[in-house]
Motif scaffolding. Structure first.
Motif, PDB file in Angstrom:
ATOM      1  N   SER A  34     -36.719  82.088  26.524  1.00 22.06           N
ATOM      2  CA  SER A  34     -37.791  81.822  27.010  1.00 22.06           C
ATOM      3  C   SER A  34     -38.305  80.306  26.785  1.00 22.06           C
ATOM      4  O   SER A  34     -38.600  79.522  27.467  1.00 22.06           O
ATOM      5  N   GLU A  35     -37.959  79.988  25.437  1.00 20.61           N
ATOM      6  CA  GLU A  35     -38.338  78.682  24.759  1.00 20.61           C
ATOM      7  C   GLU A  35     -37.086  77.704  25.257  1.00 20.61           C
ATOM      8  O   GLU A  35     -37.382  76.368  25.243  1.00 20.61           O
ATOM      9  N   ARG A  36     -35.837  77.886  25.705  1.00 15.95           N
ATOM     10  CA  ARG A  36     -34.796  77.084  25.785  1.00 15.95           C
ATOM     11  C   ARG A  36     -34.166  77.762  27.129  1.00 15.95           C
ATOM     12  O   ARG A  36     -32.956  77.805  26.970  1.00 15.95           O
ATOM     13  N   PRO A  37     -34.795  77.748  28.025  1.00 13.06           N
ATOM     14  CA  PRO A  37     -34.050  78.321  29.374  1.00 13.06           C
ATOM     15  C   PRO A  37     -32.861  77.787  29.779  1.00 13.06           C
ATOM     16  O   PRO A  37     -31.934  78.340  30.485  1.00 13.06           O
ATOM     17  N   GLU A  38     -32.783  76.793  29.444  1.00 12.63           N
ATOM     18  CA  GLU A  38     -31.639  75.629  29.893  1.00 12.63           C
ATOM     19  C   GLU A  38     -30.246  76.127  29.272  1.00 12.63           C
ATOM     20  O   GLU A  38     -29.304  75.940  29.722  1.00 12.63           O
ATOM     21  N   LEU A  39     -30.443  76.993  28.081  1.00 14.17           N
ATOM     22  CA  LEU A  39     -29.072  77.573  27.515  1.00 14.17           C
ATOM     23  C   LEU A  39     -28.551  78.492  28.506  1.00 14.17           C
ATOM     24  O   LEU A  39     -27.330  78.700  28.499  1.00 14.17           O
ATOM     25  N   LEU A  40     -29.176  79.120  29.378  1.00 15.00           N
ATOM     26  CA  LEU A  40     -28.669  80.177  30.001  1.00 15.00           C
ATOM     27  C   LEU A  40     -27.874  79.489  31.330  1.00 15.00           C
ATOM     28  O   LEU A  40     -26.714  79.894  31.726  1.00 15.00           O
ATOM     29  N   ASP A  41     -28.142  78.366  31.699  1.00 13.82           N
ATOM     30  CA  ASP A  41     -27.532  77.735  32.605  1.00 13.82           C
ATOM     31  C   ASP A  41     -26.163  76.948  32.070  1.00 13.82           C
ATOM     32  O   ASP A  41     -25.045  77.231  32.958  1.00 13.82           O
ATOM     33  N   ALA A  42     -26.345  76.439  30.949  1.00 14.65           N
ATOM     34  CA  ALA A  42     -25.035  76.235  30.128  1.00 14.65           C
ATOM     35  C   ALA A  42     -24.278  77.219  30.114  1.00 14.65           C
ATOM     36  O   ALA A  42     -22.926  77.077  30.342  1.00 14.65           O
ATOM     37  N   ALA A  43     -24.787  78.469  29.733  1.00 19.74           N
ATOM     38  CA  ALA A  43     -23.572  79.432  29.512  1.00 19.74           C
ATOM     39  C   ALA A  43     -22.919  79.879  30.874  1.00 19.74           C
ATOM     40  O   ALA A  43     -21.948  80.102  31.344  1.00 19.74           O
ATOM     41  N   LEU A  44     -23.891  80.059  32.124  1.00 17.68           N
ATOM     42  CA  LEU A  44     -23.381  80.247  33.408  1.00 17.68           C
ATOM     43  C   LEU A  44     -22.416  79.189  33.964  1.00 17.68           C
ATOM     44  O   LEU A  44     -21.555  79.608  34.760  1.00 17.68           O
ATOM     45  N   GLU A  45     -22.406  78.142  33.546  1.00 12.01           N
ATOM     46  CA  GLU A  45     -21.510  77.180  34.111  1.00 12.01           C
ATOM     47  C   GLU A  45     -20.128  77.312  33.759  1.00 12.01           C
ATOM     48  O   GLU A  45     -19.092  76.869  34.376  1.00 12.01           O
ATOM     49  N   ARG A  46     -20.172  77.973  32.604  1.00 13.94           N
ATOM     50  CA  ARG A  46     -18.974  78.186  31.926  1.00 13.94           C
ATOM     51  C   ARG A  46     -18.169  79.594  32.533  1.00 13.94           C
ATOM     52  O   ARG A  46     -17.005  80.025  32.186  1.00 13.94           O
ATOM     53  N   ARG A  47     -18.818  80.143  33.637  1.00 14.97           N
ATOM     54  CA  ARG A  47     -18.358  81.306  34.401  1.00 14.97           C
ATOM     55  C   ARG A  47     -17.724  82.377  33.208  1.00 14.97           C
ATOM     56  O   ARG A  47     -16.686  82.807  33.171  1.00 14.97           O
ATOM     57  N   PRO A  48     -18.937  82.849  32.541  1.00 15.19           N
ATOM     58  CA  PRO A  48     -18.440  83.947  31.498  1.00 15.19           C
ATOM     59  C   PRO A  48     -18.113  85.158  32.027  1.00 15.19           C
ATOM     60  O   PRO A  48     -18.324  85.498  33.114  1.00 15.19           O
ATOM     61  N   ALA A  49     -17.355  86.034  31.123  1.00 14.81           N
ATOM     62  CA  ALA A  49     -16.961  87.475  31.354  1.00 14.81           C
ATOM     63  C   ALA A  49     -18.339  88.243  31.611  1.00 14.81           C
ATOM     64  O   ALA A  49     -18.550  89.162  32.314  1.00 14.81           O
ATOM     65  N   ALA A  50     -19.497  87.969  31.009  1.00 14.63           N
ATOM     66  CA  ALA A  50     -20.637  88.545  31.109  1.00 14.63           C
ATOM     67  C   ALA A  50     -21.888  87.946  30.458  1.00 14.63           C
ATOM     68  O   ALA A  50     -21.669  86.995  29.400  1.00 14.63           O
TER      69      ALA A  50
END
Lengths: 331, 331
Positions: free
Chosen positions: A80-96
């Protein structure tokens, strides 16, 4: 252990397209890119634990995982404090992506929109309902036995079948993973017969060469029994982490923990001094003070191994335990 | 469930000469002669729970068990106050004696000298060592999930394999029973694959017609989920029972427990008043106040059944769970 591990197919292995129903707990500061990649390469699902980390950590550990497909695990209240980290992770097309501790709803939509499997970790039935409502593809049933943080209150043994029934009763199909106490093949087999489709494994992978755990911590923990852990808020206090009420961290007992656990008010009154003492202990690698976050299962772990060996051993051991249990029947 | 339950032979069934590896937890005030006899008649081992009881209780419940062979379960610290009850039990040549809570050593010799199998219930590794030293023939590994009293701290999921390894490492042969959270066939199967030779079952038998539990308590508990229990000392305080430090009783949450749990100092200051209120609630069968001691497994129990049906269901369910787990392998 010369033969390859037998296949152990479940709804989880189908959903995530993995060989073995074994998921690395995304332990912050422990499950980095090297460990995550090793678990995925061995046929499980490795996950990088973002924990309290920032973009630099995410980039660094992602680079260490290289081309191996891994997942990412977040602490919801940190995210919640750094929501941009989720975008950074999703850009890498993670397995989950795994979301734990707090409401997953603010983040679930982006994970699902990205077509990434959403794993939600819960410790209570009400939280499981909330996670299913948010669209969780996989539920992690986290029992109190596990190391590190959890909302204590339920044991793995009862939480797993109750959540399996909940999923079935609500007409869903989300696989349930058992978490908390699964450190060997017996535990994986028990998770499966309780109705889980796999296990989320922390402590056993913590005690791996690829983990970011220091050698001194490994040495200290391998001599411990399962009674030598305690769930406490003491080390969060001196480290300055404001976990929500109800969450405690299971750690190895130490002189520091024994001194302050149960004396939290006195500790609060001396916090600046004790926080400084903790920082110094980190610099000194002084494990009479520095936290070693392991679960009750540490009692049956007696050596540091490669992650690939652990995966093989879990699968072989589960197959053997199931065969042995079956053989008792009708005998 | 028309076919007879399949045989599920283990070291426990051989040692006790029973058909199924299922032992009734000797719940004081719940496991009387009728329930104990019903479990034994169904092929398990029934045990009368002496609890806080006296000679009159032992005689009355023994008479209700009739000619069926049952065991007796004692609370060690209560037995210290009335040691003659052990002799009264041994005179009946019981199928087993269970000793729980505190040092078994003062009583173990008499049980063994009588040629009666000695079952010792423990919640910690150190207590398991002490029980083995005292000559325990069977160890009960009691996890925190269970209803009623326990020394909390370990989950069933990790305690069972650690004690199985302990017995093996010390060159012993004592079967280990899993206790805490075993309420259906999945749980019995999980206990077996974790290395146990059977299960000690409390809550599932509490919810049986033959149990001494009042119908009002049954009605209240069957609607509960596994999150609706809490381990507390509140009800021991108002009932006047001086359990040793560390022991708590897992009970269903109620308005009374919610009011006083966590406010034990305030409760202590108003003890005479609250003890009187509790006694009145017992007279009124008011389950907003009166304790209902059940474990986390209550969440997957939804009907009161006959004990024989429970035994059959546990065995059939375990066989099915083991077969299902096995089928996943190599599939």
């Amino acid at each position: 252990m010369d033969e390859p591990a037998p296949a152990l197919h479940t709804a989880l292995t189908a959903l995530l397209d993995i060989s073995h129903p074994i998921v690395l707990a995304p332990m912050g500061g422990v499950a980095g890119g090297a460990l995550a990649a090793a678990v995925s390469a061995a046929g499980g699902l490795g996950q990088i634990g973002i924990g309290y980390g920032d973009r630099a950590l995410l980039d660094r550990e992602s680079a260490l995982a290289g081309d191996v497909r891994v997942g990412y695990g977040f602490i919801n209240w940190c995210l919640s404090e750094r929501p941009e980290l989720l975008d950074a992770a999703l850009e890498r097309r993670p397995a989950a992506v795994t979301l734990a501790f707090g409401d997953p709803e603010p983040f679930a939509g982006r994970v699902r929109a990205a077509g990434v499997p959403l794993i939600c970790q819960v410790s209570r039935v009400a939280d499981a309902r909330r996670a299913l409502d948010a669209g969780a593809d996989v539920l992690v049933a986290q029992g109190s036995e596990g190391g590190g943080h959890a909302e204590r209150g339920r044991g793995t043994f009862t939480l797993v079948p109750e959540l399996v029934d909940l999923v079935a009763d609500t007409g869903g199909h989300a696989p349930v993973l058992a978490a908390g106490g699964i450190v060997d093949g017996r535990g994986l087999a028990a998770a499966l017969v309780l109705g889980a489709d796999g296990a989320l494994v922390g402590t056993r992978f913590w005690a791996c060469r690829e983990a970011l755990a220091p050698a001194g911590a490994h040495r200290r923990a391998l001599g411990a029994g399962g009674d030598d852990t305690v769930a406490t808020r003491v080390l969060d206090s001196v480290r300055g982490y404001s976990w929500p009420d109800g969450a405690t961290s299971r750690v190895l007992r130490s002189p520091f923990v024994e001194r302050w656990h149960g004396h939290e008010e006195e500790l609060a009154g001396r916090l600046p001094e004790l926080a400084q003492r903790y920082r110094q202990a980190v610099a000194d690698e002084d494990y009479d003070v520095v936290q070693i976050a392991v679960g009750e299962g540490i009692g049956v772990i007696d050596e540091v191994r490669a992650a690939s060996e652990v995966v093989e051993s879990l699968v072989h051991g589960a197959a053997a335990a199931l065969a042995e249990g079956r053989a008792r029947n009708h005998r």
